[in-house]
Design an enzyme around this catalytic site. Sequence first.
Site, mmCIF file in Angstrom:
data_model
loop_
_atom_site.group_PDB
_atom_site.id
_atom_site.type_symbol
_atom_site.label_atom_id
_atom_site.label_comp_id
_atom_site.label_asym_id
_atom_site.label_seq_id
_atom_site.Cartn_x
_atom_site.Cartn_y
_atom_site.Cartn_z
ATOM 1 N N HIS A 121 -19.333 -21.280 34.822
ATOM 2 C CA HIS A 121 -18.803 -22.610 34.521
ATOM 3 C C HIS A 121 -18.649 -23.335 35.864
ATOM 4 O O HIS A 121 -18.366 -22.704 36.881
ATOM 5 C CB HIS A 121 -17.429 -22.401 33.868
ATOM 6 C CG HIS A 121 -16.789 -23.618 33.301
ATOM 7 N ND1 HIS A 121 -16.174 -24.566 34.080
ATOM 8 C CD2 HIS A 121 -16.621 -24.018 32.014
ATOM 9 C CE1 HIS A 121 -15.660 -25.504 33.298
ATOM 10 N NE2 HIS A 121 -15.919 -25.197 32.040
ATOM 11 N N ASP A 198 -13.149 -14.718 35.912
ATOM 12 C CA ASP A 198 -12.769 -15.882 35.124
ATOM 13 C C ASP A 198 -12.721 -15.434 33.656
ATOM 14 O O ASP A 198 -13.756 -15.202 33.031
ATOM 15 C CB ASP A 198 -13.818 -16.974 35.351
ATOM 16 C CG ASP A 198 -13.661 -18.161 34.404
ATOM 17 O OD1 ASP A 198 -12.814 -18.099 33.494
ATOM 18 O OD2 ASP A 198 -14.419 -19.133 34.574
ATOM 19 N N GLN A 201 -12.943 -17.435 28.839
ATOM 20 C CA GLN A 201 -13.694 -17.303 27.585
ATOM 21 C C GLN A 201 -13.524 -15.923 26.950
ATOM 22 O O GLN A 201 -13.896 -15.728 25.799
ATOM 23 C CB GLN A 201 -15.184 -17.570 27.887
ATOM 24 C CG GLN A 201 -15.961 -18.162 26.755
ATOM 25 C CD GLN A 201 -15.378 -19.449 26.213
ATOM 26 O OE1 GLN A 201 -15.020 -19.521 25.050
ATOM 27 N NE2 GLN A 201 -15.264 -20.473 27.046
ATOM 28 N N LYS A 224 -7.348 -22.055 25.261
ATOM 29 C CA LYS A 224 -8.469 -21.406 24.573
ATOM 30 C C LYS A 224 -8.003 -20.214 23.750
ATOM 31 O O LYS A 224 -8.794 -19.553 23.100
ATOM 32 C CB LYS A 224 -9.529 -20.990 25.591
ATOM 33 C CG LYS A 224 -10.221 -22.222 26.171
ATOM 34 C CD LYS A 224 -11.372 -21.909 27.063
ATOM 35 C CE LYS A 224 -11.995 -23.233 27.528
ATOM 36 N NZ LYS A 224 -12.945 -23.049 28.615
ATOM 37 N N CYS A 362 -20.757 -27.589 30.990
ATOM 38 C CA CYS A 362 -20.258 -27.350 32.361
ATOM 39 C C CYS A 362 -20.958 -26.166 33.003
ATOM 40 O O CYS A 362 -20.362 -25.418 33.778
ATOM 41 C CB CYS A 362 -18.753 -27.121 32.402
ATOM 42 S SG CYS A 362 -17.773 -28.495 31.829
HETATM 43 C C1 PLP Z 1 -13.079 -23.472 29.798
HETATM 44 C C2 PLP Z 1 -13.580 -22.651 30.905
HETATM 45 C C3 PLP Z 1 -13.175 -22.894 32.222
HETATM 46 C C4 PLP Z 1 -12.280 -24.043 32.604
HETATM 47 O O1 PLP Z 1 -11.028 -23.951 31.997
HETATM 48 P P1 PLP Z 1 -9.983 -25.153 32.110
HETATM 49 O O2 PLP Z 1 -8.975 -24.834 31.060
HETATM 50 O O3 PLP Z 1 -10.754 -26.410 31.838
HETATM 51 O O4 PLP Z 1 -9.430 -25.121 33.490
HETATM 52 C C5 PLP Z 1 -13.660 -22.052 33.208
HETATM 53 N N1 PLP Z 1 -14.477 -21.034 32.931
HETATM 54 C C6 PLP Z 1 -14.880 -20.760 31.676
HETATM 55 C C7 PLP Z 1 -15.778 -19.589 31.421
HETATM 56 C C8 PLP Z 1 -14.452 -21.564 30.622
HETATM 57 O O5 PLP Z 1 -14.865 -21.297 29.380
#
Ligand code: PLP
Length: 404
Positions: A121, A198, A201, A224, A362
């Site tokens: 992302h 990260d 997801q 999320k 993104c």
């Molecule tokens: C949504 C997402 C982000 C960004 O998250 P925010 O809540 O917008 O800060 C980063 N990495 C992944 C894999 C995502 O799905």
Amino acid sequence: MFDVLKIRKDFPILSRKVNGKPLVYFDNAATSQTPQQVIDAIVNYYANYNANIHRGVHTLSQEATDLYEQSRLKIQAHFNAKFSHEIILTSGTTHSINLVANGFSALLKKGDEIIVSALEHHSNIVPWQMLCERTGAILKVIPMNEAGELVMETYTNLLSNKTKLVFTNHISNALGTINPIEYIIEKAHEVGAAVLIDGAQSCPHIKPDVQDLDVDFYVASAHKMCGPTGVGMLYGKEEWLKKLPPYQGGGEMIAEVSFEKTTYADLPHKFEAGTPNICGGIVFGTAIDYMNTVGFKNIAAYENELLDYATNQLKQIEGLKIYGTAKNKTSVISFNLDNIHPYDVGTILDKLGIAVRTGHHCAQPIMDFYCIPGTVRASFAFYNTKEEIDALVAGVKKAKMMLS
Ligand SMILES: *Cc1c(COP(=O)(O)O)cnc(C)c1O
């Protein structure tokens, strides 16, 4: 056991209509919907506990502080962090990554290398590019294959004693690929590099154990995983969080301030400058409780069923191509129809009450790899149904007829 119709009753938004049709919400990878339990907790906070935390002697402030710190303990337990001060409450994944990237400015020098994956992302790319600009460190990329999987052979070749940091997502938001993070972490540690995962997801689908993973940093967003927007977390191993300098200066993060010298507060407050999203922080814990009540084993099993059901039906539509066919993936389907622009498909689906995401998600480098401007992305959560997938399949067929 797992009763989707009963679960759906927890989500008031799922009974509304969009363009005269029952809402079919398949944009869960962008943000999840909010159960009544979380909505109630938000109302309860503002109705009964609203006060600034960590400062007041008065009862309201102490009660709000207790709730906030209890939520930190819930998050600690959920991720199995060793200490509660290893959990930093942030405004979300993006904030958490920037906090770490900024901190590493003080620890990197020219010629050091950092490794990113091709599946990232933008929020896990741009802060590191900015870090490289500040320090002269070099960014290397783990490539992906046609199925949307990372190429591990190249990864191990990229690693050397120059590698200081490796960062990748646990699950790709654009393709749904589950990355082999256990292996990535193990190999990075062999050359002494730190790893940031990260988890934005992955946290809606699985329950990570940061000690078991032996990961150095793990980040996520509440919105999320059934929580509100504007709040998230950074897990960092104590030794790393002690090494990194503060990100922002301000109230809450200091021990003592004078114009000659300021000393910083202990963890976690060193990284929590200013009045935080107090309600969000408290309710993040409620969202985690809710998801644990549904149960992550149930969630994964049911979402896999939805993924298989949808993949099998969509595959049969002539001219439909699915991007991201990794062996290990979650309930995300990215696809295109012939030469039809994803935006046009999304617009027709919206007229039918079906919410999908269209565009690059993104993750422009992934779209560049496939030489496409973007995809239509349907992402399923545990409160979706097979009937909703039938509606999606019928909608895609209709869009194909109208647009080709
Ligand atoms: C949504 C997402 C982000 C960004 O998250 P925010 O809540 O917008 O800060 C980063 N990495 C992944 C894999 C995502 O799905």
